[in-house]
Scaffold this motif. Structure first.
Motif, mmCIF file in Angstrom:
data_model
loop_
_atom_site.group_PDB
_atom_site.id
_atom_site.type_symbol
_atom_site.label_atom_id
_atom_site.label_comp_id
_atom_site.label_asym_id
_atom_site.label_seq_id
_atom_site.Cartn_x
_atom_site.Cartn_y
_atom_site.Cartn_z
ATOM 1 N N LEU A 1 0.883 -1.291 0.131
ATOM 2 C CA LEU A 1 -0.054 -0.097 0.054
ATOM 3 C C LEU A 1 0.851 1.359 -0.140
ATOM 4 N N SER A 2 1.945 1.158 0.840
ATOM 5 C CA SER A 2 2.620 2.584 0.924
ATOM 6 C C SER A 2 3.455 2.580 -0.327
ATOM 7 N N ALA A 3 3.999 1.669 -1.082
ATOM 8 C CA ALA A 3 4.558 1.725 -2.416
ATOM 9 C C ALA A 3 3.815 2.227 -3.418
ATOM 10 N N CYS A 4 2.689 2.148 -3.229
ATOM 11 C CA CYS A 4 1.454 2.587 -4.247
ATOM 12 C C CYS A 4 0.912 3.736 -3.832
ATOM 13 N N GLY A 5 1.476 4.665 -3.013
ATOM 14 C CA GLY A 5 1.181 5.784 -2.596
ATOM 15 C C GLY A 5 -0.027 6.085 -1.432
ATOM 16 N N VAL A 6 -0.468 5.218 -0.861
ATOM 17 C CA VAL A 6 -1.237 5.327 0.165
ATOM 18 C C VAL A 6 -0.741 5.366 1.559
ATOM 19 N N ARG A 7 -1.191 6.591 2.157
ATOM 20 C CA ARG A 7 -0.616 6.972 3.400
ATOM 21 C C ARG A 7 -1.840 7.378 4.267
ATOM 22 N N ASN A 8 -1.652 7.508 5.414
ATOM 23 C CA ASN A 8 -2.608 7.685 6.650
ATOM 24 C C ASN A 8 -3.814 7.130 6.359
ATOM 25 N N TYR A 9 -3.830 5.698 6.400
ATOM 26 C CA TYR A 9 -4.913 4.754 5.996
ATOM 27 C C TYR A 9 -5.475 4.585 7.769
ATOM 28 N N SER A 10 -6.907 4.589 7.576
ATOM 29 C CA SER A 10 -7.549 4.182 8.873
ATOM 30 C C SER A 10 -9.150 3.497 8.321
ATOM 31 N N ILE A 11 -9.210 2.651 9.277
ATOM 32 C CA ILE A 11 -10.566 2.130 8.934
ATOM 33 C C ILE A 11 -11.308 1.994 10.486
ATOM 34 N N TYR A 12 -12.483 2.411 10.429
ATOM 35 C CA TYR A 12 -13.332 2.812 11.530
ATOM 36 C C TYR A 12 -14.465 1.707 11.639
ATOM 37 N N LEU A 13 -14.850 1.313 12.837
ATOM 38 C CA LEU A 13 -16.241 0.575 12.941
ATOM 39 C C LEU A 13 -17.096 1.354 13.644
ATOM 40 N N ARG A 14 -18.554 1.268 12.847
ATOM 41 C CA ARG A 14 -19.684 2.057 13.437
ATOM 42 C C ARG A 14 -20.526 0.745 13.867
ATOM 43 N N GLU A 15 -20.772 0.516 15.156
ATOM 44 C CA GLU A 15 -21.862 -0.302 15.868
ATOM 45 C C GLU A 15 -22.934 0.272 16.490
ATOM 46 N N PRO A 16 -24.187 0.067 16.490
ATOM 47 C CA PRO A 16 -24.615 -1.214 15.964
ATOM 48 C C PRO A 16 -25.060 -1.285 14.426
ATOM 49 N N GLU A 17 -24.807 -0.272 13.813
ATOM 50 C CA GLU A 17 -25.186 -0.433 12.224
ATOM 51 C C GLU A 17 -24.225 -1.363 11.485
ATOM 52 N N ASN A 18 -23.061 -1.491 12.116
ATOM 53 C CA ASN A 18 -22.012 -2.435 11.324
ATOM 54 C C ASN A 18 -21.608 -2.059 10.149
ATOM 55 N N LEU A 19 -21.108 -0.688 10.146
ATOM 56 C CA LEU A 19 -20.583 -0.103 9.045
ATOM 57 C C LEU A 19 -19.047 0.021 9.324
ATOM 58 N N LEU A 20 -18.137 -0.027 8.301
ATOM 59 C CA LEU A 20 -16.834 0.107 8.340
ATOM 60 C C LEU A 20 -16.627 1.389 7.332
ATOM 61 N N PHE A 21 -15.984 2.403 7.841
ATOM 62 C CA PHE A 21 -15.449 3.422 6.952
ATOM 63 C C PHE A 21 -13.947 3.625 6.937
ATOM 64 N N GLY A 22 -13.473 3.761 5.669
ATOM 65 C CA GLY A 22 -12.116 3.585 5.297
ATOM 66 C C GLY A 22 -11.584 4.928 4.796
ATOM 67 N N TYR A 23 -10.470 5.418 5.301
ATOM 68 C CA TYR A 23 -9.963 6.785 4.840
ATOM 69 C C TYR A 23 -8.497 6.542 4.499
ATOM 70 N N TRP A 24 -8.095 7.177 3.393
ATOM 71 C CA TRP A 24 -6.603 7.192 2.877
ATOM 72 C C TRP A 24 -6.195 8.492 2.314
ATOM 73 N N GLU A 25 -4.973 8.759 2.042
ATOM 74 C CA GLU A 25 -4.456 9.743 1.313
ATOM 75 C C GLU A 25 -3.769 9.059 0.194
ATOM 76 N N TYR A 26 -4.231 9.581 -0.898
ATOM 77 C CA TYR A 26 -3.166 9.008 -2.183
ATOM 78 C C TYR A 26 -2.443 10.005 -2.604
#
Length: 109
Positions: free
Chosen positions: A33-58
């Motif tokens: 991921l880093s080699a392909c320019g992905v930085r500051n990558y986070s995944i957040y979980l929201r319960e009870p809706e059971n959602l994943l939110f991903g964020y990164w900077e390319y």
């Protein structure tokens, strides 16, 4: 730099496994991921809706090419083989869409 946000569902019965996988992570996947320019990558979980939110900077010049490169990497494919069964696309996802892209409507530096 381009900020990217995406969302997907996580199966309630797979939350513990998803947490376990990400607690240990994959050094090889992270390096790719880093080699392909992905930085500051986070995944957040929201319960009870059971959602994943991903964020990164390319930090690259051609996300389409870098994403294609990542898709062809055996380590990425193996990682997705473990994480994808935990996830479920949103009801609003388009054909073939797994994680659904989100529109950035606000940012503060």
């Amino acid at each position: 730099m381009q900020r990217m946000g995406m969302v997907i569902g996580v199966k309630p019965e797979a939350i513990a496994e998803y947490r376990r996988l990400h607690a240990t992570g994959s050094a090889e996947v992270n390096a790719l991921l880093s080699a392909c320019g992905v930085r500051n990558y986070s995944i957040y979980l929201r319960e009870p809706e059971n959602l994943l939110f991903g964020y990164w900077e390319y930090h690259g010049a051609d996300w389409t090419a870098d994403a294609r490169r990542l898709d062809g990497e055996p380590a990425i494919r193996a990682w997705l083989g473990q994480t994808d069964p935990c996830q479920q696309p949103l009801a609003s996802a388009g054909p073939g869409e797994w994680w659904s892209a989100m529109e950035e409507v606000f940012h503060l530096d």
